[in-house]
Enzyme design. Structure first.
Site, PDB file in Angstrom:
ATOM      1  N   CYS A 139       0.830  -1.769   0.117  1.00  0.00           N
ATOM      2  CA  CYS A 139      -0.106  -0.306  -0.318  1.00  0.00           C
ATOM      3  C   CYS A 139       1.183   1.580   0.011  1.00  0.00           C
ATOM      4  O   CYS A 139       1.270   1.615  -1.381  1.00  0.00           O
ATOM      5  CB  CYS A 139      -1.163   0.111   1.121  1.00  0.00           C
ATOM      6  SG  CYS A 139      -2.194   1.333   0.658  1.00  0.00           S
ATOM      7  N   HIS A 142      -3.456  -5.110  -0.158  1.00  0.00           N
ATOM      8  CA  HIS A 142      -2.769  -6.091   1.597  1.00  0.00           C
ATOM      9  C   HIS A 142      -2.922  -7.420   0.986  1.00  0.00           C
ATOM     10  O   HIS A 142      -4.192  -7.792   2.017  1.00  0.00           O
ATOM     11  CB  HIS A 142      -3.679  -4.969   2.827  1.00  0.00           C
ATOM     12  CG  HIS A 142      -3.790  -3.937   2.935  1.00  0.00           C
ATOM     13  ND1 HIS A 142      -2.490  -3.534   4.062  1.00  0.00           N
ATOM     14  CD2 HIS A 142      -4.041  -2.969   2.294  1.00  0.00           C
ATOM     15  CE1 HIS A 142      -2.651  -1.655   4.230  1.00  0.00           C
ATOM     16  NE2 HIS A 142      -3.799  -1.596   2.796  1.00  0.00           N
ATOM     17  N   GLU A 172      -1.719  -9.130   3.603  1.00  0.00           N
ATOM     18  CA  GLU A 172      -1.601  -9.921   4.540  1.00  0.00           C
ATOM     19  C   GLU A 172      -3.258 -10.590   5.432  1.00  0.00           C
ATOM     20  O   GLU A 172      -3.035 -11.569   6.378  1.00  0.00           O
ATOM     21  CB  GLU A 172      -0.954  -9.154   5.778  1.00  0.00           C
ATOM     22  CG  GLU A 172      -2.029  -7.470   5.723  1.00  0.00           C
ATOM     23  CD  GLU A 172      -1.119  -6.821   5.084  1.00  0.00           C
ATOM     24  OE1 GLU A 172      -1.889  -5.717   4.994  1.00  0.00           O
ATOM     25  OE2 GLU A 172      -0.463  -6.641   3.756  1.00  0.00           O
TER      26      GLU A 172
END
Length: 659
Positions: free
Chosen positions: A420, A547, A549
């Site tokens: 990001c 993102h 994750e």
């Protein structure tokens, strides 16, 4: 006959062809942050391994509509779901443990409940009655829970059978009173055999006496029972194991049998928690209490994957050091999903993660004059690491430090992953130092700038912050086969990942970057947004606007994070050459050789640094000697990072970190 039929047997309801929904309410006492989320997730994991379909609900008693406008220092990271819901980080724990996909309505807040009731009142749904906390607010809570509990979460569109509800905060908080009253009523609404309460409490052990004290737990249970909820199970959290005499004392004073007192001391990893619970027969106890009709005999391979995961984590010997350059590093939970993704990837590579968290501000030139010790210590940690990650964030603070570390990673061929804002920082750095645009910047950081390589998205509404970003799962198309990240994803044509951002790379400038070697290998379906960036002629210099994750799992690490760890261990090329398969025998040691310090850190030093005879690395270069001497002269602790205990949702681990 499937696993569900073996473990569960016939349907429980004689008058209906659907499985009666079972509800498990998890409450907390004495202190907050005691680990309710991990315990709730672990209970769900056990039941899922028993063949049950499990869903979860997190209740946050604050008045905010959602977690989207929170500072990371308030409640940790903001977790984003597929549908764009910005929710509490505990829902990330649920998704990772249970491998499910939750919805925004699985996170209930006081703000959402009151908003729905007020909207109904404005529409005249209450027919002129006085709207009160009881019954209107409490009824709305119960209806919300019942409705959300029925929504499928595991992809097969089958209704869940067990709903685990975590009530945030501690019993006695004034904010949580309407929810406690709602569940007092709810236990009669759904019948006792379908509802149970798990109360998590702290059992402290003062150093002055060395014995565990049960009075806080007794008081907490007494208050819970006074509010109309009697705990069926008491989970006692402690630093050290609790002996049987303390367990029996809690049983006597808290109106539960000794078997219903579950003891959980600090573990080396959260992967041990489901195993610790099952060792105390939690699945059998829940089966008896909720009439789950589970088979009393467990298969030999019951929870084998979790057991193997825990054993593997415990016996890791080789270490990979990753520098996390962020803006909110004072609170570990601010990067909870990032840290989990790194841990999952490191575990897949048979490496123990040594995470060095450092503030991006400490890497800026201004810090050299105002806090020199921190400045040199931070750069020393960057130089010692095997790989670098620059995660997301908002605002101007620390951006120049992120840009500086992007430059260092690019020039020194250090494995790098930007997420990001990390991608945006890498683009700004490349524009300034490779394209020769010294005034390149982001519209967010410098609104009045003359050359914005990062611009505001057209659909962003600056007048309202909550829920106005580009949120949720979106498709990213790969534009070329010549991509490391595409290979890591399995050579697919597209990926679907979750987003949370307001700014993006200016698509009009994409050609300038690509002609200089910075390739945007992934774009959105319209081809207007630059989603994935890779640098030519670099071991691993990758960044993504989304993102990744948020979708990591303990047994399925996120591909971008796996690539970072593999590159940091020197195993990426071999992994890709083998068709993205780990070698069962080849486990090369990570290089401990440090790269030179950035030129602006070097000063003339006449003293020679001492070399430990136990260190088996090549002699340092002159630049390393200068930087090492300078750091040692500024701070004796700079050369040897201290060890401290870190806490993961209330469970203590002992990983080495920089202070």
């Amino acid at each position: 006959m499937g696993l569900r039929e073996v473990l569960i047997g016939p349907k429980l309801s004689e008058n209906s062809n659907i499985f009666n929904m079972k509800y498990i309410l998890v409450t907390g006492g004495v202190i907050s942050g005691i680990g309710k989320g991990v315990i709730a997730s672990s209970v769900g994991t056990i039941l899922k391994h028993c063949g049950l379909r499990v869903t979860s609900i997190k209740i946050d008693p604050y008045i905010n509509i959602d977690a989207g406008t929170f500072s990371p220092y308030e409640h940790g990271e903001v977790f984003v779901l597929d549908d764009g819901g910005e929710v509490d980080l505990d829902l990330g724990n649920y998704e990772r443990f249970l491998d499910v996909t939750l919805h925004r309505d699985n996170n209930i807040t006081t703000g959402k409940i009151y908003q729905s009731v007020i909207n109904k009142e404005r529409q005249g749904d209450y027919l002129g009655k006085t709207v009160q906390v009881v019954p209107h607010i409490t009824d709305a809570i119960q209806e919300w829970v019942e409705s959300v509990a029925q929504r499928p979460v595991d992809g097969d569109l089958a209704d869940p059978e067990v709903c685990i509800i975590e009530l945030g905060g501690t019993i006695g908080d004034i904010e949580g009173m309407p929810f406690v009253e709602a569940f007092r009523q709810f236990q009669f609404r759904v019948k006792r055999e379908n509802f149970c309460v798990v109360h998590v409490s702290l059992v402290p052990q003062p150093s002055s006496t060395g014995e565990h004290k049960t009075k806080p737990t007794q008081a907490s249970v007494r208050e819970l029972r006074g509010l109309g909820l009697s705990p069926d199970f008491i989970v006692c959290r402690s630093e050290m194991p609790i002996d049987q005499s303390v367990k029996h004392k809690i049983s006597n004073f808290c109106h539960v049998s000794p078997e219903q007192v579950i003891c959980l001391h600090d573990a080396q990893s959260i992967y041990e928690v489901p195993l610790m619970l099952e060792e105390q027969q939690v699945s059998h106890l829940l089966s008896d209490r909720l009439s789950l009709n589970l088979d009393t005999h467990r298969p030999r391979n019951f929870m084998k994957k979790w057991r193997d995961l825990s054993i593997k984590h415990e016996h890791l010997r080789n270490t990979v050091t990753i520098a996390l350059v962020g803006k909110y590093t004072q609170l570990e939970d601010s990067y909870a999903s990032v840290i989990k993704a790194l841990q999952h990837a490191a575990l897949a590579c048979n490496r123990k993660l040594d995470l060095k968290c450092m503030e991006a501000e400490d890497l800026e030139e201004e810090a050299k004059n105002t806090r020199a010790v921190k400045y040199y210590e931070s750069w020393q940690n960057v130089c010692k690491c095997h790989g670098i990650i620059v995660p997301g964030g908002f605002g101007q603070r620390g951006v120049e430090g992120k840009v500086a570390v992007c430059k260092w990673a690019r020039m020194n061929k250090k494995p790098f992953l930007g997420v990001c804002l990390g991608l945006q920082a890498a683009v700004i750095e490349f524009a300034r130092n490779v394209l020769g645009w010294p005034d390149a910047n982001s519209q967010e950081i410098c609104p009045e700038g003359s050359r914005h390589v990062i611009i505001e998205m057209p659909e962003h509404n600056p007048g309202q912050l909550g829920g106005t970003m580009r949120l949720g799962k979106r498709q990213t198309l790969f534009k070329t086969h010549d991509s490391k990240l595409r290979q890591l994803y399995g050579n697919v044509d597209y990926v679907e990942e979750r987003h949370r951002h307001r700014y993006e790379v200016d698509p009009k400038m994409a050609c300038d970057f690509e002609s200089a070697g910075l390739k945007f290998v992934g774009q959105d379906v319209e081809g207007e947004r630059m989603e994935i960036m890779e640098l030519d002629h670099h071991p691993y210099y990758v960044a993504c606007q989304y993102h990744p994750e948020y979708l990591t799992r303990p047994l399925k690490p996120s591909p971008p994070y796996l690539g970072l760890i593999l590159a940091s261990c020197g195993k990426l090329e071999q992994y890709l050459a083998r068709g993205c398969r780990m070698s069962p025998t080849d486990s090369p040691e990570s290089s401990d050789e440090e790269l030179p310090m950035p030129p602006h850190l070097l000063v003339n030093q006449t003293d020679k640094p001492s070399m430990s005879p136990a260190r088996r690395t090549p002699p340092p270069s002159s630049s390393q000697k200068s930087a090492s001497n300078l750091c040692e002269s500024l701070s004796p602790s700079c050369s040897t990072p201290k060890k401290r205990n870190t806490v993961d949702a209330g469970f203590q681990t002992h990983d080495q970190e920089a202070e």
